[in-house]
Write an enzyme that holds these catalytic residues in place. Sequence first.
Site, PDB file in Angstrom:
ATOM      1  N   ASN A   8       0.864  -1.180   0.000  1.00 35.36           N
ATOM      2  CA  ASN A   8       0.000   0.000   0.000  1.00 35.36           C
ATOM      3  C   ASN A   8       0.903   1.233   0.000  1.00 35.36           C
ATOM      4  OD1 ASN A   8      -1.845   2.023   0.453  1.00 35.36           O
ATOM      5  ND2 ASN A   8      -2.305   1.424   2.563  1.00 35.36           N
ATOM      6  N   HIS A 105      -9.568   1.177   4.658  1.00 28.62           N
ATOM      7  CA  HIS A 105      -8.300   1.342   5.372  1.00 28.62           C
ATOM      8  C   HIS A 105      -8.527   2.279   6.568  1.00 28.62           C
ATOM      9  CE1 HIS A 105      -4.188   2.439   6.315  1.00 28.62           C
ATOM     10  NE2 HIS A 105      -3.825   1.340   5.678  1.00 28.62           N
ATOM     11  N   GLU A 195      -5.692  -5.186  10.272  1.00 32.36           N
ATOM     12  CA  GLU A 195      -4.640  -4.211  10.574  1.00 32.36           C
ATOM     13  C   GLU A 195      -4.983  -3.470  11.871  1.00 32.36           C
ATOM     14  OE1 GLU A 195      -2.507  -2.786   6.827  1.00 32.36           O
ATOM     15  OE2 GLU A 195      -4.432  -1.760   6.817  1.00 32.36           O
ATOM     16  N   GLY A 260       2.756  -1.295   4.326  1.00 32.22           N
ATOM     17  CA  GLY A 260       2.821   0.127   4.006  1.00 32.22           C
ATOM     18  C   GLY A 260       4.257   0.558   3.773  1.00 32.22           C
ATOM     19  N   GLY A 261       4.887   1.082   4.826  1.00 34.46           N
ATOM     20  CA  GLY A 261       6.239   1.666   4.714  1.00 34.46           C
ATOM     21  C   GLY A 261       7.241   0.774   3.996  1.00 34.46           C
TER      22      GLY A 261
END
Length: 281
Positions: A8, A105, A195, A260-261
């Site tokens: 993402n 999200h 998440e 993500g990151g």
Amino acid sequence: MQAWVIGNWKQNPATSHDVNALMDDLLTAVTAEESTRAGTAKHCQLMIAPSCIHMAAASARLQGSSVLCAAQDISAHSATTGAYTGDCSAQQVTDAGAIWTLIGHSERRQYHQESHDLLVQKLDNGLKQNLGIVLCIGETQAQYDAEQTFDVLDEQLAVIKELLEQQANQQSGQQSAAPSDVAVTLSERLIIAYEPVWAIGTGKVPTVAEVSATHKYIKQTISSFAAPLSTVSVLYGGSVNADNADSFAADSMIDGALVGGASLKAESFLAIAEAFNRAKT
Ligand code: PEP
């Protein structure tokens, strides 16, 4: 079962130039890895979710590769076109190359106040355009501390039940339980990403045992809506990186990761994918 590792990208990278550089790194590494693998089975499907503005360019670069493209969100208001300034519809992201879309999200829930009803509409709009849907769910730190995780997940998962009932009613014209063909179609197009909000971008992670128990609960809950949903993959997301991926991948309840990151560097993203590829043989 095939694992999924989904990147993402959120509101990153900053420029088209940086998107191209990331795609160069990703595609070079994927091509090299596939030629080394030559003929041996791959157990992990990779997917990236660029921002809408970069979708067409990124998906064009993915043509002919094994990596799929997803949108980060779609409009709740229309599956096609309309006077909805700032929105991108399911039809538009599909046209730009998305095969899947994220919805729900926690950053959308937090910054855009996305409601239960809105998410039912997004789910419906995505399915109308034959998109796969990655439904993101998870509790906040306060809810985790108050031991409300399963209650929160019950509420968030109820969008699936509502969608099934809505579609069943549309098909049969009666208030009845979902016919199995609707559930079968949904089971082929749905992924759940668990998440915990407190784990996203924080470096804090729940234990693998906690994630495993929560995924078991999610699988049981959606199977209770309709038996075909027992095959739906449940991914974990929240500070997954190259160092902790092996431990998540080793658990049979964890079918992949939403990243993500660590998805913004080809090296860490592919190391996570490789962890799942090794574990899910
Ligand atoms: C996410 O935002 O979906 C996510 C999992 O982020 P990170 O991996 O950076 O925690």
